[in-house]
Design a protein around this motif. Structure first.
Motif, short mmCIF file in Angstrom:
data_model
loop_
_atom_site.label_atom_id
_atom_site.label_comp_id
_atom_site.label_asym_id
_atom_site.label_seq_id
_atom_site.Cartn_x
_atom_site.Cartn_y
_atom_site.Cartn_z
N GLY A 4 0.81 -1.22 0.00
CA GLY A 4 0.00 0.00 0.00
C GLY A 4 0.84 1.26 0.00
N ILE A 5 2.09 1.15 0.47
CA ILE A 5 3.00 2.30 0.45
C ILE A 5 3.17 2.80 -0.99
N ILE A 60 -7.20 15.50 2.94
CA ILE A 60 -6.49 15.28 1.68
C ILE A 60 -5.22 14.47 1.94
N GLY A 61 -4.48 14.82 3.00
CA GLY A 61 -3.27 14.09 3.34
C GLY A 61 -3.55 12.64 3.71
N THR A 62 -4.65 12.43 4.47
CA THR A 62 -5.01 11.07 4.89
C THR A 62 -5.46 10.22 3.72
N SER A 63 -6.02 10.84 2.68
CA SER A 63 -6.54 10.09 1.54
C SER A 63 -5.46 9.27 0.84
N SER A 64 -4.19 9.68 0.97
CA SER A 64 -3.11 8.89 0.38
C SER A 64 -2.60 7.83 1.36
N VAL A 65 -2.39 8.22 2.60
CA VAL A 65 -1.84 7.29 3.60
C VAL A 65 -2.81 6.16 3.90
N ILE A 66 -4.12 6.39 3.75
CA ILE A 66 -5.12 5.38 4.07
C ILE A 66 -4.96 4.14 3.20
N CYS A 67 -4.28 4.28 2.06
CA CYS A 67 -4.05 3.12 1.18
C CYS A 67 -3.25 2.04 1.90
N ILE A 68 -2.40 2.42 2.83
CA ILE A 68 -1.51 1.45 3.49
C ILE A 68 -2.29 0.49 4.38
N PRO A 69 -3.10 0.97 5.36
CA PRO A 69 -3.87 0.00 6.16
C PRO A 69 -4.93 -0.73 5.35
N ILE A 70 -5.52 -0.06 4.35
CA ILE A 70 -6.53 -0.73 3.52
C ILE A 70 -5.92 -1.92 2.80
#
Length: 632
Positions: free
Chosen positions: A162-163, A583-593
């Motif tokens: 996800g990174i 907006i910032g979380t919208s990218s990082v959220i890919c990692i736990p998902i």
């Protein structure tokens, strides 16, 4: 143990077909690739290997050979991965990526704000123990595994894949506002082709009654409400922020800036559409030209009256500042965002290197050039600020209030306008800003392109030009909000919230995944395989402990004390901070998902799923000239 067969005579000739190719790649399966038997030189691949198709990067087509090659093992026929035409192409590309607009405006401002010459101490410490080790780590990862930011995780720690998706989203966010700043510079460049620069007088249609030109020959008094013609040109003619009420009312789109941005993206497309073979040639201009201009501007600035006042203000140390935590946070953030790990660019660029390229030396050279450039840029800026202070008969601190792009587009532009041969200096200065920004844009988009092409080779490998065209169109459409009359407010919001915390989080997890899950010993063995020597204890300690702590320190400092945003006379309301974090979380959220998705689709018990998800699943290709065989 693994034994390298480095010379050609050590590699047996093939009897049949072309199973062994000098330019091919041997695929080493991390589970059980090749087994040697005592009673002969026959090689027996495991059952899973016979039917398994190895991951093929960047559109390589591969067919597994069915004929053993005189006991050497089963080989893959692979097209050779594209590489840089020359080593200097790679170095210039990395330097061009690392040295960007931030080196010119951000470092000088942060330096004088945090103690002048004293700031160089925390800056150097943070570079040695945080920035450079992370920079070196990404170059080594990209060069060894030869993959982009998404597919590389199959070979390191699959659960962290996800990174890669997070990096691609962050790069798109950056492209949506960073190129708009270049559009501003392009507008200035076009406006500079006049005998008298348009921001030198108060007699233009966009000027107000508060416009005060203290460089005029008339005796002019500078009052509290006075505005320089350069500031009014920037705010009222280029940005037109007076036609917007803030983020809740951005106003219409500026057609002038839209045309400027369209031309910039056109240049970007034709520079990167064919891959590193073309972009590696373009950076010969975009990466070297800024240094020529910086030298010219440095010499010109040093000969201006009052230049010494600016230099003294820039470097005069304030040792008390070193006791403040904010100074160390700023030093860590500056070196991190200056060197630029975490955007997938270093992984992508290094993946096109030859396997035995000395990336250790490259990391030291490019990071040193980057830091020295930042330091020298400070002299270029502050000699001019000293000149401005002399002309205004004010202290340098009063002149140096502008930060960010305003430092370039207002303060520096005004100083240039009042120099002899102002048109010439304006043209080369804004050309320099354009070239500084262009190679950073090349790099950011290449990070996305390489990542997607490596992950979906059968879809996009033969359609790179089409994919790059689609990507540039998406970035252009994503930039429309920044082209409005209130677009400068959007740029500021994206710069502070959408990318900063997200990139810090991504690189922290990347460092943890490599050092703790993939294993620092395995990573060091990979480096030894490429370079012939193992990284020393200093690098190991930095990768395992110091660099992750460094990143955690900066991230927590930012989140605990988010910046209060203000631009011109506009104070950002609280809801914009919430939007920025979303907006910032919208990218990082890919990692736990992706972690949850990975555990769900993996068969077995929870323990088995976790173990499979943190174990490298895909082979790492090793150049045929350096075959490694796992003896049992």
């Amino acid at each position: 143990e693994t034994e390298p067969l480095t010379s050609k005579k050590d590699v047996p000739d093939c009897n049949k077909a072309d199973d062994c190719k000098e330019n091919g790649l041997l695929v080493r399966n991390p589970k059980s690739a090749l087994r040697l038997v005592e009673d002969g030189n026959k090689v027996h691949p495991s059952q899973g290997d016979k039917g398994e198709a190895a991951q093929i990067s960047n559109g390589y087509s591969g067919v597994q050979s069915s004929v053993p090659c005189n006991g050497v093992g089963e080989l893959m026929e692979l097209e050779e991965r594209e590489t840089w035409s020359k080593k200097i192409d790679f170095l210039l590309s990395v330097i061009g990526y690392a040295v960007d607009l931030g080196n010119v405006w951000r470092f000088p401002y942060i330096c004088y704000q945090n103690g002048g010459g004293a700031f160089l101490i925390p800056y150097t410490i943070m570079a040695i123990f945080g920035g450079i080790p992370l920079f070196y780590m990404e170059l080594a990862l990209g060069q060894y595994h030869r993959n982009g930011c998404i597919s590389i995780w199959r070979k390191i720690c699959p659960i962290f894949k996800g990174i890669g998706f997070a990096i691609c989203i962050i790069d798109l966010y950056v492209a949506s506002y960073y190129n708009t700043i270049m559009a501003w510079a392009f507008y200035y460049l076009v406006s500079s082709f006049t005998a008298e620069l348009p921001w030198t007088s108060c007699s233009n249609a966009w000027n107000t009654g508060n416009c005060t030109n203290y460089f005029s020959k008339d005796n002019v008094s500078w009052s509290l409400h006075s505005i320089s013609p350069a500031e009014e040109f920037y705010t009222r003619q280029v940005l037109q922020v007076h036609r917007s009420n803030g983020l809740d009312d951005l106003g219409g789109i500026s057609w002038q800036l839209t045309l400027c941005l369209l031309l910039i993206f056109t240049i970007v497309y034709f520079s990167i559409w064919k891959g590193v073979k073309t972009s590696g040639k373009v950076v010969w201009v975009t990466a070297t030209f800024p240094y020529v201009i910086l030298f010219i501007l440095l010499v010109r600035g040093a000969t201006l009256p009052g230049a010494w006042r600016g230099v003294l203000y820039y470097l005069k140390p304030d040792w008390q500042k070193l006791l403040a935590t904010e100074v160390w946070v700023d030093a860590a953030a500056q070196i991190f965002f200056s060197l630029g790990p975490g955007f997938g660019v270093l992984l992508a660029y290094a993946s096109y290197n030859k396997f035995h390229n000395n990336c250790y030396q490259d990391a030291l050279v490019t990071s040193t050039v980057n830091c020295v450039t930042s330091f020298v840029s400070g002299f270029v800026i502050f000699t001019v600020l000293g000149y401005m202070a002399e002309m205004r008969n004010e202290d340098v601190s009063e002149v140096a209030k502008d930060t960010g792009p305003s430092l370039l587009f207002i303060t520096y532009a005004e100083a240039i306008a009042n120099m002899p041969a102002s048109t010439f200096f304006a043209i080369i200065f804004f050309l320099m800003l354009l070239t500084l920004g262009l190679d950073s844009t090349f790099a950011g988009l290449e990070g996305v392109i390489t990542g997607v092409l490596d992950e979906f080779p059968h879809v996009w490998s033969k359609r790179r030009e089409l994919f790059v065209l689609g990507l540039t169109i998406v970035c252009f459409l994503g930039s429309l909000a920044t082209l409005t009359f209130g677009g400068a407010y959007v740029v500021k919001l994206f710069e502070e919230y959408a990318t900063g915390p997200a990139v810090l989080t991504v690189v922290f997890l990347e460092a943890v995944a490599v050092a703790w899950f993939y294993g620092i010993t395995q990573f060091c063995n990979d480096v030894k395989e490429m370079l012939g020597f193992t990284p020393g204890w200093y690098w190991r300690v930095c990768w395992v402990a110091i660099s992750p702590i460094f990143l955690l320190f900066v991230t927590c400092s930012f989140l605990s004390n988010p910046p209060e945003l203000r631009l011109f006379d506009y104070n950002y309301p609280y809801w914009t901070t919430v939007v920025g974090y979303c907006i910032g979380t919208s990218s990082v959220i890919c990692i736990p998902i992706y972690m949850v998705y990975r555990l769900i689709i993996t068969p077995g018990t929870l323990k088995e799923r976790i173990l499979k998800s943190i174990t490298p699943e895909t082979a790492t290709e090793i150049p045929f000239g350096d075959i490694r065989m796992n003896a049992v």
